[in-house]
Write a protein that holds these residues in place. Structure first.
Motif, mmCIF file in Angstrom:
data_model
loop_
_atom_site.group_PDB
_atom_site.id
_atom_site.type_symbol
_atom_site.label_atom_id
_atom_site.label_comp_id
_atom_site.label_asym_id
_atom_site.label_seq_id
_atom_site.Cartn_x
_atom_site.Cartn_y
_atom_site.Cartn_z
ATOM 1 N N TYR B 13 6.973 0.408 -16.809
ATOM 2 C CA TYR B 13 7.525 -0.222 -15.618
ATOM 3 C C TYR B 13 6.890 0.286 -14.322
ATOM 4 N N LEU B 14 5.869 1.133 -14.472
ATOM 5 C CA LEU B 14 5.270 1.739 -13.288
ATOM 6 C C LEU B 14 4.800 0.721 -12.238
ATOM 7 N N LEU B 17 7.888 -0.418 -10.401
ATOM 8 C CA LEU B 17 8.414 0.659 -9.556
ATOM 9 C C LEU B 17 7.504 0.909 -8.367
ATOM 10 N N GLY B 18 6.190 0.837 -8.632
ATOM 11 C CA GLY B 18 5.218 1.039 -7.544
ATOM 12 C C GLY B 18 5.405 -0.014 -6.462
ATOM 13 N N GLU B 19 5.566 -1.258 -6.903
ATOM 14 C CA GLU B 19 5.790 -2.332 -5.923
ATOM 15 C C GLU B 19 7.054 -2.063 -5.120
ATOM 16 N N GLY B 20 8.098 -1.642 -5.828
ATOM 17 C CA GLY B 20 9.368 -1.337 -5.156
ATOM 18 C C GLY B 20 9.192 -0.232 -4.133
ATOM 19 N N PHE B 21 8.443 0.801 -4.514
ATOM 20 C CA PHE B 21 8.201 1.930 -3.610
ATOM 21 C C PHE B 21 7.502 1.449 -2.343
ATOM 22 N N VAL B 22 6.426 0.656 -2.565
ATOM 23 C CA VAL B 22 5.681 0.151 -1.405
ATOM 24 C C VAL B 22 6.567 -0.739 -0.542
#
Lengths: 224, 225, 242
Positions: B13-14, B17-22
């Motif tokens: 799911y990285l 999650l990465g998109e969410g973080f950004v």
């Protein structure tokens, strides 16, 4: 149309009252528990034991550094994996108490640190024990500094209690959410929800302001 | 227990999650910029002598401070369509965060300005400066110095508050964690990873606040984070 | 240059200036003294409008205060004011402190203002401190920068509000020396101070105030050797005992 909405709003009156009761209960219970735990931890934090202070500091960073919503999810969904069965209300109380304790610990610790070392030295010189120094000299002075931010923090915590609606507790905010599904007038519904919170929080805000003013007057600072 | 904690799922799911973080990062930056604008305007209104501007600013600040962000968010989310404004969730979220943090920022700036001693104002008056000159040359440069650390504190609050946007289904960090948790029934993986990402942002902003306080020679941020 | 006629002022119910009538001629140096709370600071703060008067006439440099036609901002550029607590701008260097108002209020070219500022700082004995921030200077040095800051505006009048009472004893004389220098160049000055040595040296007149009223005026010679009233005698005996 408006009349119809008004009628169904009045019909939601018992629900709203239950929501307000839930918000008040959640806030009151976790504020009392949080204050007790926060006070104890605040005194421990400044007790001079490095390890204890570090551990508390780490916990504070973890709580301060993550959104309350995520904390609630962690408690509500993950504690059961450790075999702790929770209902939403208990989970909400645990999350809010934890949050309250964290902030109150910092406020109390800051209050204790603000007491000049000369005071402690004077107490030492007159032969008071550590407990007596704390109880008779340090805490009374620390309380005067801590009281205004403490009241301000209570306001923040009452508002944070709205977030527990995310795990399905029927508090004031959740009631608004439920009503707005039937009465499609978000402005009106959430204005009323807002008034509910305002009635609880605003007197506390005014109290915090008054305490702060009295504090700075007592310290002879210039008011602009 | 957590013996089945699955790092494989997290890696899977990285990207999400990465998109969410950004997304959390940039929507926080945009909201903070908006909040600064709202705060400066409110503070300017609040410092006027005329009640016509002062009173609405005060009422707005009190109303925001006495009600939860979540209720404000729902007010806009369910209320704006009523006024014929159907906006994307993301936009509603940024608006709510800006309007909310703006009220707190107005108070931070005001406290900064009022912390400048009377003598500084009088020195400016005595040398024949106008109100605007005193503000620009004497008061604001000093006020900004004491304001930066608490502003960074407010930025921390804003980043954490942005998690509430997941409740109106804006795709950001907490939403990504929720998806992981519900798709795979893995709440631990989802929410612990989410929490770790927020901690990363928190520690970054916190060190910035501490460093700035040291550079500027003012006391570090208080407890309202 | 400065003329008070029947000036009254109240702080709430407190009558802080009672029917003040007093005038200061050009190039005159007047020392104002009196016990604390006698209204002497309020008196000179009225002259540049830091305080406003309730009634009476106060004319400064030909302009009446409180008059619609009087532009206070402009008038203040002609009046230097030295505070008890210095009030230097902490975010500016010594040189920036003395050039700020000349550049922004007098609209003098920066290079010109800076060379004048350097000259003025050198004159008060701070030639090596151009780039020091106030926090890096001693109290005496800060007060000398504050005096230079006023002089850079080329004022017609200089007002001093207890300029040495916030200083450590060993720093008082360095500030007084600068003030004597300013007086000897012919500046019109009003100085609230208890430094009687300074008064004897440069003042043409001493004004003694008590409870908001001017009780006695005279040359320093008369005032110190032969005070006319009980109140001034009591005051002098307290000061001179130090």
């Amino acid at each position: 149309m408006i009349w119809f909405q008004f009628q169904s709003l009045i019909g939601s009156y018992p629900l709203a009252l239950r929501g307000l009761g839930m918000t008040v209960a959640l806030s009151a219970i976790s504020l009392v528990l949080g204050t007790l735990i926060g006070f104890t931890l605040g005194v421990l934090r400044t007790s001079g034991n490095r390890l204890v202070s570090r551990v508390i500091g780490l916990w504070i960073d973890l709580i301060r550094g993550t959104p309350f919503l995520v904390q609630i999810f962690l408690i509500f969904f993950i504690l059961p994996e450790f075999g702790v069965e929770l209902d939403a209300f208990t989970a909400g109380i645990i999350a809010l108490t934890n949050l309250a304790a964290c902030f109150i610990c910092e406020i109390v610790a800051a209050g204790i640190r603000s007491v000049p070392t000369g005071q402690v030295e004077a107490a030492l010189a007159s032969g008071l024990s550590q407990w007596q120094r704390m109880r008779q000299v340090v805490l009374p002075q620390a309380m005067r500094v801590s009281l205004p931010p403490l009241v301000g923090q209570y306001v923040l915590l009452i508002k944070d209690s709205s977030v527990v609606s995310a795990i399905g507790l029927t508090d004031l905010t959740r009631v608004g959410w439920l009503v707005v599904q039937r009465v499609p007038n978000g402005l009106l519904v959430f204005a009323i929800v807002g008034i509910g919170y305002f009635v609880v929080c605003y007197p506390l805000i005014l109290l915090a302001r008054r305490l702060e003013r009295r504090m700075s007057a007592a310290h002879g600072e210039v008011q602009l | 227990m957590l013996e089945n904690f699955s790092f494989r799922t997290i890696i899977e799911y990285l990207p999400l999650l990465g998109e969410g973080f950004v997304a959390t990062l940039w929507l926080s930056i945009v909201s903070f910029a908006g909040a600064l604008a709202v705060g400066i305007i409110l503070c300017a209104m609040n410092l006027q002598h005329s009640q016509v501007l002062k009173l609405p600013a005060k009422m707005y600040i009190d109303a925001i401070r006495a009600t939860p962000l979540l209720a404000q968010l729902y007010f806009l989310y369910f209320g704006l369509p009523r006024l014929g404004m159907v906006l994307p969730e993301l936009f509603v979220g940024i608006l709510a965060l800006s309007l909310n943090s703006g009220a707190y920022i107005a108070e931070i700036i005001r406290a900064g300005i009022l912390s400048i001693s009377r003598g500084q104002v009088e020195a400016g008056v005595a040398s024949g400066m106008t109100y605007a000159q005193r503000m620009r040359l004497v008061i604001l440069p000093q006020a900004i110095r004491v304001t930066i650390p608490p502003l960074l504190g407010q930025a921390i609050v804003l980043v954490k508050d942005s998690a509430l946007l997941s409740l109106i289904s804006v795709s950001e960090l907490t939403r990504a964690g929720q998806l992981l948790a519900s798709d795979r029934f893995m709440p631990a993986e989802g929410f612990i990873t989410t929490a770790a990402c927020y901690l990363l942002l928190y520690y970054g902003l916190k060190s910035l606040a501490v460093l700035s306080a040291r550079w500027l020679g003012v006391r570090p941020i208080g407890s309202r984070i | 240059m400065i003329e008070f006629r029947g000036v009254n002022k109240w702080f709430g119910a407190l009558h802080v200036l009672k029917d003040i009538t007093l005038s200061v001629e050009p190039r005159e140096v007047v020392v104002v003294c009196g016990p604390s709370g006698s209204g002497k600071s309020t008196l000179i703060r009225c002259i540049n409008g830091l305080e406003t008067i309730k009634d009476g006439r106060l004319v400064v440099d030909g302009q009446r205060l409180g008059d619609r036609a009087t532009n206070m901002t402009e008038l203040r550029t002609e009046i230097g004011f030295v505070f008890q607590s210095f009030n230097l701008y902490p975010h500016k260097t010594a040189l920036e402190n003395v050039t700020l108002a000349p550049i922004h209020v007098r609209k003098i070219q920066r290079t010109e203002a800076e060379s004048a500022g350097r000259e003025m700082l050198a004159k008060v004995g701070l030639a090596e401190k151009f780039n020091a921030y106030p926090a890096e200077l001693s109290g005496g040095q800060q007060q000398r920068v504050a005096i230079a800051r006023c002089l850079c505006m080329r004022p017609k009048i200089m007002l001093f509000d207890e300029p040495t009472s916030a200083l450590d004893p060993e720093m008082i004389s360095e500030v007084l020396d600068v003030m004597v220098g300013v007086a000897e160049e012919g500046m019109t000055m009003m100085v609230v101070t208890h430094e009687m040595g300074f008064a004897r040296k440069v003042a043409q007149r001493v004004v003694f105030m008590d409870e908001g009223a001017v009780v006695e005026t005279g040359t320093p010679e008369e005032f110190f050797s032969d005070p006319k009233t009980d109140r001034s005698r009591a005051f002098l005996s307290k000061i001179l005992r130090h």
